[in-house]
Scaffold this motif. Structure first.
Motif, PDB file in Angstrom:
ATOM      1  N   ILE A 223       0.853  -1.199   0.000  1.00 58.45           N
ATOM      2  CA  ILE A 223       0.000   0.000   0.000  1.00 58.45           C
ATOM      3  C   ILE A 223       0.884   1.243   0.000  1.00 58.45           C
ATOM      4  N   ALA A 224       1.983   1.191   0.755  1.00 58.01           N
ATOM      5  CA  ALA A 224       2.898   2.341   0.805  1.00 58.01           C
ATOM      6  C   ALA A 224       3.463   2.627  -0.584  1.00 58.01           C
ATOM      7  N   PHE A 225       3.750   1.578  -1.333  1.00 58.87           N
ATOM      8  CA  PHE A 225       4.258   1.773  -2.690  1.00 58.87           C
ATOM      9  C   PHE A 225       3.229   2.557  -3.518  1.00 58.87           C
ATOM     10  N   ALA A 226       1.960   2.127  -3.438  1.00 65.12           N
ATOM     11  CA  ALA A 226       0.905   2.826  -4.188  1.00 65.12           C
ATOM     12  C   ALA A 226       0.758   4.260  -3.693  1.00 65.12           C
ATOM     13  N   ASN A 227       0.809   4.445  -2.373  1.00 60.30           N
ATOM     14  CA  ASN A 227       0.663   5.799  -1.833  1.00 60.30           C
ATOM     15  C   ASN A 227       1.829   6.689  -2.251  1.00 60.30           C
ATOM     16  N   GLU A 228       3.027   6.123  -2.261  1.00 61.60           N
ATOM     17  CA  GLU A 228       4.173   6.924  -2.695  1.00 61.60           C
ATOM     18  C   GLU A 228       4.026   7.301  -4.176  1.00 61.60           C
ATOM     19  N   LEU A 229       3.538   6.364  -4.973  1.00 62.48           N
ATOM     20  CA  LEU A 229       3.321   6.668  -6.393  1.00 62.48           C
ATOM     21  C   LEU A 229       2.336   7.817  -6.561  1.00 62.48           C
ATOM     22  N   SER A 230       1.322   7.884  -5.677  1.00 63.87           N
ATOM     23  CA  SER A 230       0.330   8.964  -5.822  1.00 63.87           C
ATOM     24  C   SER A 230       0.980  10.325  -5.585  1.00 63.87           C
ATOM     25  N   LEU A 231       1.950  10.369  -4.680  1.00 59.15           N
ATOM     26  CA  LEU A 231       2.658  11.635  -4.428  1.00 59.15           C
ATOM     27  C   LEU A 231       3.563  11.977  -5.605  1.00 59.15           C
ATOM     28  N   ILE A 232       4.257  10.967  -6.113  1.00 58.70           N
ATOM     29  CA  ILE A 232       5.176  11.193  -7.236  1.00 58.70           C
ATOM     30  C   ILE A 232       4.382  11.610  -8.471  1.00 58.70           C
ATOM     31  N   GLY A 233       3.262  10.895  -8.727  1.00 57.14           N
ATOM     32  CA  GLY A 233       2.423  11.217  -9.892  1.00 57.14           C
ATOM     33  C   GLY A 233       1.933  12.652  -9.818  1.00 57.14           C
ATOM     34  N   ASP A 234       1.533  13.065  -8.618  1.00 52.01           N
ATOM     35  CA  ASP A 234       1.033  14.425  -8.432  1.00 52.01           C
ATOM     36  C   ASP A 234       2.115  15.449  -8.775  1.00 52.01           C
ATOM     37  N   ARG A 235       3.327  15.201  -8.317  1.00 45.73           N
ATOM     38  CA  ARG A 235       4.434  16.137  -8.588  1.00 45.73           C
ATOM     39  C   ARG A 235       4.790  16.174 -10.067  1.00 45.73           C
ATOM     40  N   LEU A 236       4.671  15.029 -10.727  1.00 42.66           N
ATOM     41  CA  LEU A 236       5.089  14.947 -12.125  1.00 42.66           C
ATOM     42  C   LEU A 236       3.943  15.212 -13.096  1.00 42.66           C
ATOM     43  N   GLY A 237       2.755  15.501 -12.554  1.00 41.05           N
ATOM     44  CA  GLY A 237       1.615  15.797 -13.422  1.00 41.05           C
ATOM     45  C   GLY A 237       1.092  14.573 -14.159  1.00 41.05           C
ATOM     46  N   VAL A 238       1.144  13.415 -13.517  1.00 43.55           N
ATOM     47  CA  VAL A 238       0.650  12.184 -14.140  1.00 43.55           C
ATOM     48  C   VAL A 238      -0.543  11.673 -13.327  1.00 43.55           C
ATOM     49  N   ASP A 239      -1.592  11.225 -14.010  1.00 43.82           N
ATOM     50  CA  ASP A 239      -2.753  10.638 -13.340  1.00 43.82           C
ATOM     51  C   ASP A 239      -2.358   9.253 -12.834  1.00 43.82           C
ATOM     52  N   VAL A 240      -2.163   9.146 -11.513  1.00 49.11           N
ATOM     53  CA  VAL A 240      -1.612   7.910 -10.948  1.00 49.11           C
ATOM     54  C   VAL A 240      -2.558   6.721 -11.154  1.00 49.11           C
ATOM     55  N   TRP A 241      -3.854   6.983 -11.133  1.00 47.74           N
ATOM     56  CA  TRP A 241      -4.826   5.876 -11.260  1.00 47.74           C
ATOM     57  C   TRP A 241      -4.702   5.245 -12.639  1.00 47.74           C
ATOM     58  N   ARG A 242      -4.630   6.111 -13.647  1.00 55.42           N
ATOM     59  CA  ARG A 242      -4.495   5.606 -15.018  1.00 55.42           C
ATOM     60  C   ARG A 242      -3.149   4.899 -15.178  1.00 55.42           C
ATOM     61  N   ALA A 243      -2.102   5.503 -14.584  1.00 62.12           N
ATOM     62  CA  ALA A 243      -0.762   4.916 -14.718  1.00 62.12           C
ATOM     63  C   ALA A 243      -0.716   3.519 -14.090  1.00 62.12           C
ATOM     64  N   ILE A 285      10.229  -1.944   6.140  1.00 62.07           N
ATOM     65  CA  ILE A 285       8.942  -2.022   6.863  1.00 62.07           C
ATOM     66  C   ILE A 285       8.694  -0.705   7.598  1.00 62.07           C
ATOM     67  N   ARG A 286       9.748  -0.150   8.204  1.00 65.70           N
ATOM     68  CA  ARG A 286       9.594   1.147   8.879  1.00 65.70           C
ATOM     69  C   ARG A 286       9.267   2.248   7.855  1.00 65.70           C
ATOM     70  N   ALA A 287       9.990   2.247   6.731  1.00 63.40           N
ATOM     71  CA  ALA A 287       9.762   3.288   5.717  1.00 63.40           C
ATOM     72  C   ALA A 287       8.314   3.229   5.220  1.00 63.40           C
ATOM     73  N   ALA A 288       7.812   2.011   5.019  1.00 64.17           N
ATOM     74  CA  ALA A 288       6.429   1.865   4.548  1.00 64.17           C
ATOM     75  C   ALA A 288       5.450   2.456   5.561  1.00 64.17           C
ATOM     76  N   ARG A 289       5.686   2.164   6.839  1.00 63.96           N
ATOM     77  CA  ARG A 289       4.821   2.715   7.889  1.00 63.96           C
ATOM     78  C   ARG A 289       4.840   4.241   7.836  1.00 63.96           C
ATOM     79  N   GLU A 290       6.065   4.794   7.652  1.00 65.51           N
ATOM     80  CA  GLU A 290       6.185   6.255   7.641  1.00 65.51           C
ATOM     81  C   GLU A 290       5.485   6.862   6.421  1.00 65.51           C
ATOM     82  N   VAL A 291       5.625   6.201   5.279  1.00 63.22           N
ATOM     83  CA  VAL A 291       4.959   6.693   4.057  1.00 63.22           C
ATOM     84  C   VAL A 291       3.441   6.681   4.273  1.00 63.22           C
ATOM     85  N   ASN A 292       2.921   5.584   4.779  1.00 59.87           N
ATOM     86  CA  ASN A 292       1.465   5.484   4.963  1.00 59.87           C
ATOM     87  C   ASN A 292       0.973   6.435   6.053  1.00 59.87           C
TER      88      ASN A 292
END
Ligand SMILES: NC(=O)c1ccc[n+]([C@@H]2O[C@H](COP(=O)([O-])OP(=O)(O)OC[C@H]3O[C@@H](n4cnc5c(N)ncnc54)[C@H](O)[C@@H]3O)[C@@H](O)[C@H]2O)c1
Length: 414
Positions: A223-243, A285-292
């Motif tokens: 889930i953290a991976f997906a959440n991190e992608l949503s932040l990256i997509g937002d910064r890069l102007g990409v629709d994360v859901w479509r990606a 595991i810690r990084a994922a917790r922090e991202v989420n």
């Protein structure tokens, strides 16, 4: 059929107690919460869960499930009490210890004690040692040492049921049963065989504890991976859901969906038990917790940025539960978002949560927050924030939102 004492009648203990009673066991449920005791004693489920009310009413009416404030003597004890973390994200085993102390004087030769609470590696052995210290008159098993003379059996059987499908999964899911010794695992198996149609896998208690923790850490990291992608997509102007949708067309890629964060008493908590045990090693595991954990603030910031463009903004948060279609608000990222908005922003906050009748304590005392229905929120809000994908929200007529600012943290509009 066995006499079973279930200690803790919450989200895990209550369905388990009702299920055991439905299979003919004689069940005593005990809980320290008087409201829970009152409700369950009257055959009333203390939370929403499909089919639970029906099963519970039958269990109480037939007298197979009785409740009391303290444990009763039984052949088998199931401990289903909370295991939160305390200061510094260290596991808080005080509830398990209190439950252990409560059953210790009742144990008689041949009793089986099962820890169902999610627990750090070593907890089942700690329960055994605590019982042994309280009952020097009984012979207890020791991890890894088969002992035919042991008079008490102790095992860990973690729960993996999904809120919303608890009763179906209680029966159908595979179970991991970890004994302090093999004889302990086999003794616990006899109870689970009476209602589980999934496979029961026997192992030792340390492995069973570890398995449960890595299951939830696996979910958290993904889930953290997906959440991190949503932040990256937002910064890069990409629709994360479509990606993500397109990336998942790859035969070996299955990225999860981003959300408002991770809540509940399992995924947001259990990975910390591994981090606490080996902080220098459990880095991912810690990084994922922090991202989420950081995601709710990120969502709140986006809403506040939009709100700053209005003179007297009215914001509607859709959903408070920690996941779709349940009434469980524990550790919910949506509650954290709503609270942050209400406290920080100069705004009126409308909250839509069809699964609760009143605002939770975190929001109840705030003057600028009101619990409303969907239609009111859609009519009155300038900004609509989708935080939880409850079914009624998914059926919303999006035409009605034209002209509103929509912050969609969960991809509901897609
Ligand atoms: N809720 C889930 O979906 C889920 C899933 C898998 C595992 N778990 C684990 O199961 C365990 C229980 O979780 P839950 O969600 O049922 O918690 P819960 O808070 O819903 O229920 C726990 C109950 O135990 C009672 N209690 C506390 N101390 C007690 C004591 N000394 N004697 C008797 N009763 C006592 C509380 O009053 C409460 O009713 C936790 O370890 C949790 O991590 C929960």
């Amino acid at each position: 059929m066995m006499q079973v004492c279930v200690v803790g009648l919450g989200y895990i203990g209550l369905p388990t107690a009702a299920m055991l009673a439905s299979r003919g066991h004689e069940v005593i449920g005990c809980d320290i919460n008087p409201r829970t005791l009152r409700m369950v004693g009257a055959g009333q489920a203390s939370f929403q869960e499909p089919d639970l009310q029906m099963l519970l009413s039958a269990a109480v009416q037939t007298g197979r499930l009785r409740v009391q404030a303290t444990p009763a003597e039984a052949e088998c004890y199931i401990l289903a009490v909370p295991t939160p973390f305390g200061p510094g994200k260290q596991p808080d085993l005080s509830f398990v210890e209190a439950a252990t102390d409560a059953i210790a004087p009742l144990l008689r030769r041949g009793a089986v004690v099962i820890l169902e609470s999610t627990a750090p590696v070593g907890a089942t052995e700690a329960v055994t040692a605590r019982l042994a210290a309280a009952r020097p008159d009984l012979r207890f098993p020791r991890h890894g040492e088969e002992d035919a003379e042991a008079e008490i059996r102790v095992a860990h059987c973690p729960e993996r049921i999904l809120p919303g499908s608890m009763l179906r999964e209680l029966v159908a899911n595979d179970r991991i049963i970890g004994g302090v010794t093999e004889a302990c695992a086999r003794a616990a198996l006899r109870l689970y065989e009476s209602f589980v149609t999934g496979q029961c896998y026997l192992t030792d208690c340390r492995t069973a504890e570890f398995v449960k923790l890595i299951e939830n850490s696996y979910r958290d990291v993904n889930i953290a991976f997906a959440n991190e992608l949503s932040l990256i997509g937002d910064r890069l102007g990409v629709d994360v859901w479509r990606a993500i949708e397109l990336a998942n067309r790859h035969p070996r890629v299955a990225i999860l969906q981003p959300g408002a964060g991770v809540g509940g008493h399992c995924i947001a908590v259990d990975p910390w038990f591994l981090v606490a045990a080996v902080p220098e090693t459990a880095r991912l595991i810690r990084a994922a917790r922090e991202v989420n954990d950081a995601k709710p603030d990120w969502v709140a910031e986006r809403i506040l940025r939009h709100a700053a463009r209005f003179r007297d903004p009215v914001v509607a948060c859709f959903g408070l539960a920690y996941k779709p279609d349940v009434d469980d608000l524990r550790e919910s990222p949506s509650v954290a978002i709503a609270e942050r908005l209400a406290r920080q922003g100069n705004l009126t906050l409308l909250v839509v949560e069809p699964h609760v009748a009143a605002l939770p304590p975190a929001l109840a005392g705030l003057d600028n927050v009101t619990l409303v229905d969907m239609a009111t929120a859609c009519r009155e809000a300038d900004i609509i924030a989708f935080l939880v994908g409850h079914k009624p929200f998914r059926r919303l007529d999006l035409q009605g939102l034209l002209g509103k600012v929509v912050v969609d943290a969960i991809g509901l509009m897609r």
